[in-house]
Design a protein around this motif. Structure first.
Motif: not given
Lengths: 254, 244
Positions: A83-94, A150-166
């Motif tokens: 909803l912010s001004p960034l919203g008009t810039h394609g995938d950037w909010p995600t 371990t950090g990389l793995r939880s970050a990756t899984v989190q990103v893959v999961a959150t990309a669903t929410l996009a």
């Protein structure tokens, strides 16, 4: 189990895989977005964490960042950014939302890994005349490797999961198949989409576990030291994938 | 709050921050918050009730530890949107979908922390209690559980905070508490609704965290005395180093 049969039928229909809204296109969107965000997050988080860990400063920052990150709902950030001004810039909010959520686990784990590197070994390396960068590259990073991964793995899984929410905020990716299914009251499609996402997340986790094992700079050597120091540190107890995900968190509790 | 300015109200201007919105929609906000709190509380409580026996089983039988920890971890990797979607055929569109999904997520954190806490109880303590004639049940409730409490509460805090945040996704099936407001605000491009609900959500998480932290302090007075002493020792050591 009619839903599973329906989902199977949906998945085996070739038409659902082709075209702009097909599975292949959504999958490519999902993977591309996740990889891009992960690369950006690593570029931001790892140098900072490794440097802070090397200096031994900023522990409070790393710990609090992780705790605050957990309290902020991803969905809210996605919608706010859309909803912010960034919203008009394609995938950037995600992209920004995903990077925001991938940075804390990367930063915290890498920092903790650097701090938990055996101080005696680091001192010994210094005593042998190694310079700061040499200690960092040849001693501290190899010792911190398991927690960094371990950090990389939880970050990756989190990103893959959150990309669903996009998809909830109007972005692309596999989540679109689920939200479209909800929109049409098409349970078969919802379950099919959910299965696709779950399989992707589990596959990514599995691939990373394997990569972690094969890329370990101290492969072979680590097993010998681990049996020696069993029970000494909670984080090195290898109890399957994601074993230490809860461990750093319990270590961060004040 | 920037409301109350002259000219068109902040609702017409679609401001991010709007006092008028808070006044006119207070009932809606309250309902959403109550739903949010209810879903979170029920999920975490059920999660705790399931996690505790699971942790005991994983501790008692070594062969069960792998499958229990592995399964809860695998559940954690399933994305929340996918989890809720997978549960809808089972429960239909209802709050049970959201609660079940959140319970499954909280299990990973809770089982691990309870197990770690129980395993960290020193063997001498257990030995001493056994020597004093404590049976297994009494030992668990009067000796091991109190000693494992800090780890348990640490897990409970993480689980609660992430559950508060994840409840918002429940809006896909209409049971997301404040997430419902975020979703409807997004559809209507209603900025104040989205921001207010988001801020409330974060505040709820922080409040729950503080409450649990206070609860832990109340329940474990001995750790407070010990950490106080340790901090004093550390401060003394630092002062000594500064002098040297």
């Amino acid at each position: 189990m009619g839903a599973i049969a329906g989902a199977w039928q949906w998945l085996t229909t070739a038409a659902n895989w082709a075209g702009e809204k097909g599975v292949w296109h959504r999958l490519a969107e999902h993977v591309w977005l996740s990889a891009l965000c992960l690369a950006l997050s690593c570029l931001i988080a790892l140098p900072v964490a490794l440097w802070l860990g090397h200096l031994g400063k900023g522990g409070a920052l790393a710990v609090n960042l992780a705790n605050v990150g957990r309290a902020i709902p991803t969905f809210a950030v996605l919608v706010l950014l859309t909803l912010s001004p960034l919203g008009t810039h394609g995938d950037w909010p995600t992209i920004i939302a995903l990077v925001l959520f991938a940075v804390p686990p990367l930063l915290t784990n890498a920092y903790l890994g650097m701090r938990e590197a055996d101080r005696d070994v680091v001192e010994a390396a210094r005593g042998m005349g190694m310079s700061g960068p040499q200690v960092l590259l040849r001693v501290e990073i190899p010792l911190a490797y398991p927690l960094i991964m371990t950090g990389l793995r939880s970050a990756t899984v989190q990103v893959v999961a959150t990309a669903t929410l996009a998809a909830l905020a109007g972005g692309g990716g596999l989540g679109r198949i689920i939200t479209a299914g909800f929109g049409n009251y098409d349970t078969a499609q919802v379950v099919a989409g959910a299965l696709l996402v779950a399989v992707l997340a589990l596959t990514v986790e599995g691939v990373l576990v394997l990569a972690e094992r094969f890329l370990d700079p101290m492969r072979g050597r680590r097993r010998a030291t681990r049996t020696g120091s069993r029970g000494a540190s909670d984080t090195s107890r290898g109890a399957g994938p994601g074993a230490s995900r809860a461990a750093p968190a319990s270590a961060t509790a004040p | 709050m920037s409301g109350g300015a002259a000219g068109p109200g902040c609702l017409e201007r679609n401001d991010w921050i709007c006092g008028e919105y808070l006044r006119t929609r207070s009932q809606e906000l309250l309902d959403a918050t109550v739903q949010h709190l209810g879903i979170t509380a029920v999920s975490v409580l059920i999660g705790l009730l399931i996690a505790f026996p699971l942790a005991l089983v994983a501790r008692r039988w070594r062969c069960a530890a792998g499958p229990v920890l592995g399964l809860t971890t695998v559940l954690y990797t399933v994305p929340s949107l996918a989890m809720f979607a997978l549960l809808t055929p089972v429960f239909g569109v209802s709050a049970a979908v959201v609660v079940t999904g959140l319970v499954l997520y909280s299990l990973t954190i809770l089982v691990r922390n309870i197990l770690a806490g129980l395993q960290a109880v020193p063997a001498e303590v257990r030995e001493a209690a056994r020597g004093m004639g404590y049976g297994p049940a009494r030992m668990l409730y009067e000796v091991e559980l109190p000693l494992a409490l800090p780890a348990l509460v640490a897990g409970l805090r993480i689980a609660t905070v992430s559950t508060v945040a994840m409840t918002t996704i429940g809006s896909v099936v209409g049971y997301g508490g404040l997430g419902n407001l975020i979703a409807s605000g997004m559809e209507g491009f209603f900025k104040a609704e989205v921001l207010t609900a988001s801020v409330l959500c974060v505040l709820l998480a922080l409040l729950a965290d503080l409450l649990l932290m206070g609860l832990q302090r109340l329940l474990t007075p001995w750790t407070r005395a010990r950490t106080g002493a340790r901090a004093r020792v550390r401060r003394g050591a630092r002062a000594a180093k500064a002098v040297a």
